[in-house]
Design an enzyme around this catalytic site. Structure first.
Site, PDB file in Angstrom:
ATOM      1  N   ASP A 260     -38.805  45.430  -9.886  1.00  0.00           N
ATOM      2  CA  ASP A 260     -38.372  46.312 -10.957  1.00  0.00           C
ATOM      3  C   ASP A 260     -38.181  45.425 -12.195  1.00  0.00           C
ATOM      4  O   ASP A 260     -38.206  44.188 -12.096  1.00  0.00           O
ATOM      5  CB  ASP A 260     -37.075  47.020 -10.568  1.00  0.00           C
ATOM      6  CG  ASP A 260     -36.582  47.960 -11.644  1.00  0.00           C
ATOM      7  OD1 ASP A 260     -37.402  48.701 -12.205  1.00  0.00           O
ATOM      8  OD2 ASP A 260     -35.369  47.932 -11.935  1.00  0.00           O
TER       9      ASP A 260
ATOM     10  N   ASP B 120     -36.044  46.430 -15.645  1.00  0.00           N
ATOM     11  CA  ASP B 120     -34.757  46.551 -16.339  1.00  0.00           C
ATOM     12  C   ASP B 120     -33.592  46.454 -15.357  1.00  0.00           C
ATOM     13  O   ASP B 120     -33.508  47.200 -14.384  1.00  0.00           O
ATOM     14  CB  ASP B 120     -34.692  47.885 -17.083  1.00  0.00           C
ATOM     15  CG  ASP B 120     -35.729  47.958 -18.185  1.00  0.00           C
ATOM     16  OD1 ASP B 120     -35.655  47.146 -19.118  1.00  0.00           O
ATOM     17  OD2 ASP B 120     -36.629  48.812 -18.099  1.00  0.00           O
TER      18      ASP B 120
END
Length: 239
Positions: free
Chosen positions: A12, A14
């Protein structure tokens, strides 16, 4: 997955690799205040891990249709961009050591983020990370966002690795559910919000930082045995 069968890692972005969620939260609170709206931190944090469309739907349901979300979001993006231009984007501790280790092991990496791809590439470029990944998949490139598995499956496809041989590094509940739905092995590294216990229990490991995650991956990618966890037990909405 048997011993030594991990062949790729999907990140991922953020809150997992980059400390962007705190910047985004501050920008959202400022934007909401400037529009005379309540700065509901709890409501905003519930959108972490979701794509733009799902976030908007959640915020509208929680705050009401009269809240000018389009205007708030546009101002939030401008404030976010201004802060990043002034101060940069802090990487999460252990990120560069993690990437160096994967490169040394010959394990390819991809990014699968709910952020739109063009925006994600811009952020990764600013952080000197864009060239470290073999693939970048954004939330605007799939029909369904996390917690559906679409974005992770597309990342695995671009890497040329079977989903069952992919490790997923995530900080959010939607990301953990997406990894399980994709048949991948998730490692949870919480950021601003610790997912509920029933979601955290789906992760192969819950660790406080990428430093500890690197130690876990050293075993999984370097010949350690990956034990089958609880990823076969999904909520009814994802079955």
């Amino acid at each position: 997955m048997r011993e030594g069968e991990a062949r790729a890692v999907i990140f991922d972005m953020d809150g997992l690799m980059l400390d962007t969620e705190r910047i985004a939260l501050r920008a959202w609170q400022r934007a909401a205040a400037l529009h005379g709206c309540a700065q509901r931190e709890d409501v905003y944090l519930s959108t972490v891990g979701l794509n733009a469309a799902d976030s908007e739907a959640l915020l509208t349901g929680a705050l009401g249709p009269s809240v000018p979300l389009q205007e708030i979001s546009a101002l939030q993006e401008r404030l976010f961009t201004e802060e990043v231009a002034r101060h940069g984007i802090p990487p999460k501790p252990g990120l560069f050591e993690m990437l160096a280790a994967l490169e040394a092991w010959g394990v390819p990496a991809a990014v699968a983020t709910s952020t739109a791809r063009a925006r994600a590439v811009e952020i990764l470029t600013r952080a000197n990370l864009a060239t470290r990944f073999r693939a970048v998949v954004g939330g605007d490139q799939v029909a369904r966002g996390k917690p559906a598995p679409d974005i992770l499956l597309r990342a695995a496809e671009q890497l040329g690795v079977a989903p069952g041989r992919c490790i997923v590094l995530e900080d959010s509940a939607p990301g953990i559910l997406a990894a399980c739905a994709a048949g991948m092995t998730p490692i949870l590294i919480p950021d601003l919000l610790l997912p509920p216990a029933e979601i955290s229990a789906l992760a192969y490991r819950v660790v406080p930082s990428l430093h500890e995650a690197r130690a876990v991956l050293a075993a999984l990618c370097g010949g350690g045995r990956l034990r089958k966890g609880n990823c076969g037990r999904l909520p009814d909405c994802l079955v």
